[in-house]
Write a protein that holds these residues in place. Sequence first.
Motif, PDB file in Angstrom:
ATOM      1  N   THR A 363      38.266  15.075  28.896  1.00  0.00           N
ATOM      2  CA  THR A 363      38.441  15.215  27.455  1.00  0.00           C
ATOM      3  C   THR A 363      39.806  14.626  27.109  1.00  0.00           C
ATOM      4  O   THR A 363      40.471  14.029  27.960  1.00  0.00           O
ATOM      5  CB  THR A 363      38.367  16.683  27.025  1.00  0.00           C
ATOM      6  OG1 THR A 363      39.415  17.402  27.686  1.00  0.00           O
ATOM      7  CG2 THR A 363      37.026  17.293  27.413  1.00  0.00           C
ATOM      8  N   GLU A 364      40.241  14.838  25.868  1.00  0.00           N
ATOM      9  CA  GLU A 364      41.513  14.239  25.455  1.00  0.00           C
ATOM     10  C   GLU A 364      42.685  14.744  26.280  1.00  0.00           C
ATOM     11  O   GLU A 364      43.547  13.974  26.691  1.00  0.00           O
ATOM     12  CB  GLU A 364      41.780  14.537  23.964  1.00  0.00           C
ATOM     13  CG  GLU A 364      40.985  13.652  23.022  1.00  0.00           C
ATOM     14  CD  GLU A 364      41.439  13.829  21.586  1.00  0.00           C
ATOM     15  OE1 GLU A 364      42.569  14.328  21.384  1.00  0.00           O
ATOM     16  OE2 GLU A 364      40.678  13.484  20.684  1.00  0.00           O
ATOM     17  N   PRO A 388      37.141  23.392  31.333  1.00  0.00           N
ATOM     18  CA  PRO A 388      37.844  24.218  30.341  1.00  0.00           C
ATOM     19  C   PRO A 388      37.383  23.999  28.897  1.00  0.00           C
ATOM     20  O   PRO A 388      37.666  24.812  28.027  1.00  0.00           O
ATOM     21  CB  PRO A 388      39.311  23.802  30.515  1.00  0.00           C
ATOM     22  CG  PRO A 388      39.254  22.436  31.111  1.00  0.00           C
ATOM     23  CD  PRO A 388      38.035  22.409  31.975  1.00  0.00           C
ATOM     24  N   ILE A 389      36.665  22.899  28.639  1.00  0.00           N
ATOM     25  CA  ILE A 389      36.261  22.549  27.277  1.00  0.00           C
ATOM     26  C   ILE A 389      34.738  22.451  27.220  1.00  0.00           C
ATOM     27  O   ILE A 389      34.070  22.120  28.203  1.00  0.00           O
ATOM     28  CB  ILE A 389      36.893  21.206  26.850  1.00  0.00           C
ATOM     29  CG1 ILE A 389      38.412  21.275  26.958  1.00  0.00           C
ATOM     30  CG2 ILE A 389      36.501  20.857  25.418  1.00  0.00           C
ATOM     31  CD1 ILE A 389      39.070  22.287  26.055  1.00  0.00           C
ATOM     32  N   ALA A 390      34.162  22.715  26.049  1.00  0.00           N
ATOM     33  CA  ALA A 390      32.712  22.668  25.878  1.00  0.00           C
ATOM     34  C   ALA A 390      32.167  21.270  26.136  1.00  0.00           C
ATOM     35  O   ALA A 390      32.868  20.256  25.982  1.00  0.00           O
ATOM     36  CB  ALA A 390      32.336  23.123  24.467  1.00  0.00           C
ATOM     37  N   ASN A 395      34.614  13.510  26.549  1.00  0.00           N
ATOM     38  CA  ASN A 395      34.688  12.134  26.056  1.00  0.00           C
ATOM     39  C   ASN A 395      34.194  11.108  27.071  1.00  0.00           C
ATOM     40  O   ASN A 395      33.561  10.121  26.707  1.00  0.00           O
ATOM     41  CB  ASN A 395      36.137  11.774  25.678  1.00  0.00           C
ATOM     42  CG  ASN A 395      36.727  12.732  24.672  1.00  0.00           C
ATOM     43  OD1 ASN A 395      37.745  13.354  24.927  1.00  0.00           O
ATOM     44  ND2 ASN A 395      36.084  12.859  23.521  1.00  0.00           N
ATOM     45  N   THR A 396      34.510  11.381  28.352  1.00  0.00           N
ATOM     46  CA  THR A 396      34.273  10.342  29.356  1.00  0.00           C
ATOM     47  C   THR A 396      33.789  10.958  30.656  1.00  0.00           C
ATOM     48  O   THR A 396      34.238  12.035  31.061  1.00  0.00           O
ATOM     49  CB  THR A 396      35.572   9.554  29.641  1.00  0.00           C
ATOM     50  OG1 THR A 396      36.103   9.054  28.413  1.00  0.00           O
ATOM     51  CG2 THR A 396      35.330   8.398  30.593  1.00  0.00           C
ATOM     52  N   ILE A 397      32.865  10.235  31.314  1.00  0.00           N
ATOM     53  CA  ILE A 397      32.465  10.586  32.675  1.00  0.00           C
ATOM     54  C   ILE A 397      32.833   9.416  33.579  1.00  0.00           C
ATOM     55  O   ILE A 397      32.595   8.245  33.239  1.00  0.00           O
ATOM     56  CB  ILE A 397      30.963  10.919  32.758  1.00  0.00           C
ATOM     57  CG1 ILE A 397      30.598  11.312  34.191  1.00  0.00           C
ATOM     58  CG2 ILE A 397      30.089   9.774  32.261  1.00  0.00           C
ATOM     59  CD1 ILE A 397      29.196  11.868  34.326  1.00  0.00           C
ATOM     60  N   HIS A 446      31.952   5.936  31.639  1.00  0.00           N
ATOM     61  CA  HIS A 446      31.123   5.841  30.433  1.00  0.00           C
ATOM     62  C   HIS A 446      31.701   6.787  29.394  1.00  0.00           C
ATOM     63  O   HIS A 446      32.019   7.942  29.692  1.00  0.00           O
ATOM     64  CB  HIS A 446      29.675   6.215  30.748  1.00  0.00           C
ATOM     65  CG  HIS A 446      28.774   6.208  29.548  1.00  0.00           C
ATOM     66  ND1 HIS A 446      28.230   5.051  29.021  1.00  0.00           N
ATOM     67  CD2 HIS A 446      28.342   7.223  28.743  1.00  0.00           C
ATOM     68  CE1 HIS A 446      27.488   5.359  27.967  1.00  0.00           C
ATOM     69  NE2 HIS A 446      27.537   6.667  27.777  1.00  0.00           N
ATOM     70  N   ASP A 447      31.829   6.299  28.160  1.00  0.00           N
ATOM     71  CA  ASP A 447      32.363   7.111  27.063  1.00  0.00           C
ATOM     72  C   ASP A 447      31.227   7.682  26.233  1.00  0.00           C
ATOM     73  O   ASP A 447      30.244   6.986  25.919  1.00  0.00           O
ATOM     74  CB  ASP A 447      33.268   6.268  26.165  1.00  0.00           C
ATOM     75  CG  ASP A 447      34.531   5.813  26.871  1.00  0.00           C
ATOM     76  OD1 ASP A 447      34.972   6.558  27.788  1.00  0.00           O
ATOM     77  OD2 ASP A 447      35.059   4.746  26.550  1.00  0.00           O
ATOM     78  N   PHE A 448      31.383   8.966  25.871  1.00  0.00           N
ATOM     79  CA  PHE A 448      30.414   9.627  24.997  1.00  0.00           C
ATOM     80  C   PHE A 448      31.011   9.731  23.605  1.00  0.00           C
ATOM     81  O   PHE A 448      32.209   9.996  23.434  1.00  0.00           O
ATOM     82  CB  PHE A 448      30.095  11.035  25.500  1.00  0.00           C
ATOM     83  CG  PHE A 448      29.400  11.075  26.844  1.00  0.00           C
ATOM     84  CD1 PHE A 448      28.079  10.689  26.954  1.00  0.00           C
ATOM     85  CD2 PHE A 448      30.084  11.479  27.975  1.00  0.00           C
ATOM     86  CE1 PHE A 448      27.439  10.724  28.173  1.00  0.00           C
ATOM     87  CE2 PHE A 448      29.452  11.532  29.199  1.00  0.00           C
ATOM     88  CZ  PHE A 448      28.126  11.135  29.301  1.00  0.00           C
TER      89      PHE A 448
END
Length: 455
Positions: A363-364, A388-390, A395-397, A446-448
């Motif tokens: 995540t960010e 830690p985040i939903a 953002n990225t895998i 890959h970005d989501f």
Amino acid sequence: MTLRNKYIFLCVYLVCGTSLVQSVVAKQEECAELNNSTWQEYRQYRANLQVQYLLLTRRNPDCAQKFEWESLTKETSLFNLFSPTKVIIHGYSALGSRPSWVKDLSQALLRAQDVNVVVVDWVYGASFAYNLVVENYKEVAVQISVLINEMQKYGCKLETFHFIGMSLGAHVAGFVGTLFEGKIGRITGLDPAGPMFKGADTYDRLDPSDAQFVDAIHTDSDYFGISIPVGHVDFFLNGGKDQTGCARSRFPTMYGYVICDHMRALHVYQSSLNGSCPLVGVPCQSYEEFLKGRCLDCDAFKGKCPQIGLSINSGIAVSPLPKEQKVFLLTTSLSPFCAHHILLELNVSPLDKSAEVEVILRTENTGSQQRLRLQTDSTVYRTVVAHPIALCQINTIIIKNTGARFYRQSEIHVRSVCVSEFPSARREEPLCVNNIHIRRGTPWSHDFVQVCDIF
């Protein structure tokens, strides 16, 4: 002063005067403290235990008042007969020092609910030699039961008592429950003590029959805590053994390191009281099955997962209540300890050689990573990751082929990689990416693009 003003003053005095007087008197009294025990005092007082009780309420959250049943008749008592009562029982004290965590837990309870908090101080009987301390715990429970009996005469009802016992204190609470034939409202065991109790009869240790509802949090079941379920619902954090953030390098003293896993149950429970995030357990036969992603829902509880904290019956609505139901959850290393359970599914083409991949969810400001060892005889891999985040904020895998140069597969064809969060009331669709080729030394990413729903 006019007659009307005198009348108003008289009404205010009658309503508030008693409380004001009691508050002033309470402030004038010296604040009560838990005992410390030296070796000499231990030898002197061990025979009669010197059990005392301290009372904290929202009117005196920072200054404990000594409590005994006779004080219920005194105007200076801050005990509210119409409020529920939380009873905190500490455990073994190797060095004879007062448990410093008691005040913090008391204040967290008072912030969460308007209750009476009664702290049981049995430091003199809980210190130094563990085997002798275990001999004392039933006598402490008997003394507590005498207090509860007297309180009943003044209108306190057994179902309004909630005992919270840390370590050996959990078994003290359990024996109090036994003496009252399971009519106590609730008992919460914070990593109930394991040594000398794992093989004990249920009469001698905490078990589901000790209260109308018994829940327990397990964090050190391979050393100081008990490894078997002892409640209606038993939360095993990170499998109930090694806790994240309890590495030796984090502690200046060996003692802090040794008790870190054991005390994590207390810290997680205390953190849960502020309600900042849910700590939800998922029922499963074993931790290994849980980590393999074979237990993803709470259908055993009609879809309502049990939650650590003060919710009635941990939020369970099924009847009759389960007994000794193990539930598992992952946590982070720092307060508030909440982690989102992410199921990672990897489907690969057949391999000529074994391989190893590292999957990173980012995540960010944070991220999590998981290593998977891929074998030639399998193509589908499932594992649970603590994030830690939903899921909707990922953002990225990133996937890396981390295998050794000569002994691992040089290129891995990933048919699909999917991530999904559980348990999920909305049954969200997993995030998937298909047909990926990953070479050694060349990470794939890959970005989501997604937005979390706000309710």
